[in-house]
Design a protein around this motif. Structure first.
Motif, mmCIF file in Angstrom:
data_model
loop_
_atom_site.group_PDB
_atom_site.id
_atom_site.type_symbol
_atom_site.label_atom_id
_atom_site.label_comp_id
_atom_site.label_asym_id
_atom_site.label_seq_id
_atom_site.Cartn_x
_atom_site.Cartn_y
_atom_site.Cartn_z
ATOM 1 N N PHE A 30 6.057 -2.487 3.318
ATOM 2 C CA PHE A 30 6.183 -1.582 4.469
ATOM 3 C C PHE A 30 5.691 -2.169 5.790
ATOM 4 C CE2 PHE A 30 5.809 1.497 0.864
ATOM 5 C CZ PHE A 30 7.094 2.018 0.970
ATOM 6 N N THR A 31 5.647 -3.482 5.906
ATOM 7 C CA THR A 31 5.107 -4.100 7.115
ATOM 8 C C THR A 31 5.854 -3.686 8.373
ATOM 9 O OG1 THR A 31 4.340 -5.981 5.837
ATOM 10 C CG2 THR A 31 4.518 -6.290 8.207
ATOM 11 N N GLU A 32 7.159 -3.759 8.345
ATOM 12 C CA GLU A 32 7.931 -3.406 9.549
ATOM 13 C C GLU A 32 7.748 -1.930 9.907
ATOM 14 O OE1 GLU A 32 9.279 -5.520 11.691
ATOM 15 O OE2 GLU A 32 8.475 -7.055 10.349
ATOM 16 N N ASP A 33 7.666 -1.062 8.916
ATOM 17 C CA ASP A 33 7.390 0.358 9.179
ATOM 18 C C ASP A 33 6.028 0.514 9.848
ATOM 19 O OD1 ASP A 33 9.787 1.118 7.973
ATOM 20 O OD2 ASP A 33 8.849 1.399 6.015
ATOM 21 N N ALA A 34 5.046 -0.252 9.384
ATOM 22 C CA ALA A 34 3.706 -0.171 9.963
ATOM 23 C C ALA A 34 3.715 -0.569 11.431
ATOM 24 C CB ALA A 34 2.746 -1.060 9.178
ATOM 25 N N TYR A 35 4.414 -1.653 11.756
ATOM 26 C CA TYR A 35 4.490 -2.058 13.163
ATOM 27 C C TYR A 35 5.172 -0.982 14.009
ATOM 28 C CZ TYR A 35 2.770 -6.822 12.501
ATOM 29 O OH TYR A 35 1.987 -7.919 12.256
ATOM 30 N N ARG A 36 6.206 -0.362 13.468
ATOM 31 C CA ARG A 36 6.884 0.714 14.224
ATOM 32 C C ARG A 36 5.951 1.903 14.457
ATOM 33 N NH1 ARG A 36 11.287 -1.171 11.547
ATOM 34 N NH2 ARG A 36 11.083 0.178 9.742
ATOM 35 N N ILE A 37 5.232 2.301 13.431
ATOM 36 C CA ILE A 37 4.307 3.430 13.570
ATOM 37 C C ILE A 37 3.240 3.124 14.615
ATOM 38 C CG2 ILE A 37 2.467 4.690 12.365
ATOM 39 C CD1 ILE A 37 4.332 4.545 9.858
ATOM 40 N N LEU A 38 2.801 1.879 14.654
ATOM 41 C CA LEU A 38 1.767 1.476 15.619
ATOM 42 C C LEU A 38 2.353 1.113 16.982
ATOM 43 C CD1 LEU A 38 -0.396 -0.656 13.177
ATOM 44 C CD2 LEU A 38 -0.939 1.616 14.103
ATOM 45 N N ALA A 39 3.680 1.169 17.098
ATOM 46 C CA ALA A 39 4.378 0.845 18.346
ATOM 47 C C ALA A 39 4.068 -0.578 18.811
ATOM 48 C CB ALA A 39 4.058 1.863 19.442
ATOM 49 N N ILE A 40 3.997 -1.496 17.849
ATOM 50 C CA ILE A 40 3.810 -2.916 18.156
ATOM 51 C C ILE A 40 5.154 -3.581 17.898
ATOM 52 C CG2 ILE A 40 2.564 -5.030 17.588
ATOM 53 C CD1 ILE A 40 0.230 -3.260 16.644
ATOM 54 N N SER A 83 -2.002 -1.752 20.484
ATOM 55 C CA SER A 83 -1.321 -0.477 20.298
ATOM 56 C C SER A 83 -2.071 0.631 21.019
ATOM 57 C CB SER A 83 -1.255 -0.135 18.795
ATOM 58 O OG SER A 83 -0.766 1.164 18.593
ATOM 59 N N GLY A 84 -1.312 1.522 21.606
ATOM 60 C CA GLY A 84 -1.917 2.673 22.265
ATOM 61 C C GLY A 84 -2.080 3.867 21.332
ATOM 62 N N ARG A 85 -1.694 3.711 20.076
ATOM 63 C CA ARG A 85 -1.811 4.812 19.118
ATOM 64 C C ARG A 85 -3.276 5.154 18.889
ATOM 65 N NH1 ARG A 85 3.246 6.242 19.666
ATOM 66 N NH2 ARG A 85 4.724 5.171 18.332
ATOM 67 N N LEU A 124 0.883 -1.155 0.000
ATOM 68 C CA LEU A 124 0.000 0.000 0.000
ATOM 69 C C LEU A 124 0.926 1.211 0.000
ATOM 70 C CD1 LEU A 124 -2.708 -0.949 2.659
ATOM 71 C CD2 LEU A 124 -3.049 -0.703 0.217
ATOM 72 N N PRO A 125 0.392 2.410 -0.216
ATOM 73 C CA PRO A 125 1.271 3.580 -0.106
ATOM 74 C C PRO A 125 1.958 3.622 1.259
ATOM 75 C CG PRO A 125 -0.809 4.192 -1.106
ATOM 76 C CD PRO A 125 -0.949 2.765 -0.651
ATOM 77 N N SER A 126 3.104 4.252 1.312
ATOM 78 C CA SER A 126 3.914 4.316 2.530
ATOM 79 C C SER A 126 3.066 4.627 3.758
ATOM 80 C CB SER A 126 4.996 5.388 2.361
ATOM 81 O OG SER A 126 5.759 5.488 3.527
ATOM 82 N N PRO A 127 3.210 3.816 4.812
ATOM 83 C CA PRO A 127 2.379 4.009 6.011
ATOM 84 C C PRO A 127 2.889 5.155 6.880
ATOM 85 C CG PRO A 127 3.849 2.177 6.354
ATOM 86 C CD PRO A 127 4.075 2.663 4.939
ATOM 87 N N ASP A 128 2.527 6.372 6.523
ATOM 88 C CA ASP A 128 3.006 7.538 7.263
ATOM 89 C C ASP A 128 2.012 8.032 8.304
ATOM 90 O OD1 ASP A 128 1.081 8.515 5.575
ATOM 91 O OD2 ASP A 128 2.385 9.937 4.540
ATOM 92 N N SER A 129 1.004 7.227 8.595
ATOM 93 C CA SER A 129 0.010 7.582 9.607
ATOM 94 C C SER A 129 -0.523 6.296 10.236
ATOM 95 C CB SER A 129 -1.144 8.366 8.968
ATOM 96 O OG SER A 129 -1.874 7.536 8.084
ATOM 97 N N VAL A 130 -1.205 6.433 11.343
ATOM 98 C CA VAL A 130 -1.776 5.277 12.033
ATOM 99 C C VAL A 130 -2.772 4.537 11.135
ATOM 100 C CG1 VAL A 130 -3.206 4.577 14.006
ATOM 101 C CG2 VAL A 130 -1.280 6.145 14.340
ATOM 102 N N PRO A 131 -3.715 5.232 10.465
ATOM 103 C CA PRO A 131 -4.642 4.490 9.597
ATOM 104 C C PRO A 131 -3.937 3.739 8.463
ATOM 105 C CG PRO A 131 -5.492 6.683 10.026
ATOM 106 C CD PRO A 131 -4.087 6.649 10.558
ATOM 107 N N LYS A 132 -2.949 4.363 7.843
ATOM 108 C CA LYS A 132 -2.234 3.694 6.753
ATOM 109 C C LYS A 132 -1.429 2.511 7.278
ATOM 110 C CE LYS A 132 -1.757 7.640 3.636
ATOM 111 N NZ LYS A 132 -0.779 8.573 3.027
#
Length: 182
Positions: free
Chosen positions: A42-52, A96-98, A13-21
């Motif tokens: 971008f799976t690993e980026d998504a987990y980092r953004i979600l703090a998982i 996630s607490g996000r 998907l487009p780069s996950p630069d937000s919690v919804p993405k």
């Protein structure tokens, strides 16, 4: 690439630069892994953004995400994408607490793309890659979607000093046998 239709399943998907993405990326990852046995880009980026960051948390989240995908697969009922959004927020909230923003069409659009793909019931999806993802790799046959400007550049000849022309060249040289324009 998600709107290309047919048997194409993009690897991201487009780069996950937000919690919804980021949350939508985790859903796409499940679909992509099931189809190709590899993670979305971008799976690993998504987990980092979600703090998982805890591996067991990912395992606990997986069945909840599967339930969201099941909602997207439904062909009946009102507004399955909106229902899936609510279920996705709840699922991710368990690990996630996000904070998610209020639902907006830009947040649910990726869920619609996933739904469209899931409802096509594609038996053997074709991986959809960007030129950058495909660089250095080869396949027997490659489908390439060119803009009118890119097609015009091909007609007059590619300039190796033009970065856009180099990208076209990379796209067209990934096939060992056949290139198809789509």
């Amino acid at each position: 690439m998600w709107t290309a239709g047919g048997d194409i399943l993009p690897l991201e998907l487009p780069s996950p630069d937000s919690v919804p993405k980021a949350a939508a990326t985790l859903l796409a990852d499940m679909v992509i892994r099931a189809a190709f046995g590899q993670p979305s880009v971008f799976t690993e980026d998504a987990y980092r953004i979600l703090a998982i960051t805890d591996p067991p948390a990912r395992d606990r989240l997986r069945p909840r995400l599967t339930a969201v995908l099941d909602i997207l697969r439904q062909t009946t009922g009102k507004r399955p994408v909106d229902t899936a959004w609510s279920a996705l927020v709840a699922a991710v909230g368990t690990e996630s607490g996000r904070q998610f923003p209020r639902r907006h069409p830009t947040h649910t659009e990726p869920l619609g793309w996933l739904r469209d793909f899931l409802l096509r019931s594609v038996a053997a999806p074709v991986p959809g890659l960007t030129v950058h993802q495909a660089k250095g790799r080869e396949w027997d046959a490659v489908g390439v979607r060119l803009t009118d400007t890119e097609q015009a550049a091909l007609q007059i000849g590619l300039d190796p000093l033009n970065s856009n022309h180099r990208i076209i060249y990379v796209a067209l040289t990934r096939a060992t046998s056949t290139v198809v324009g789509v």
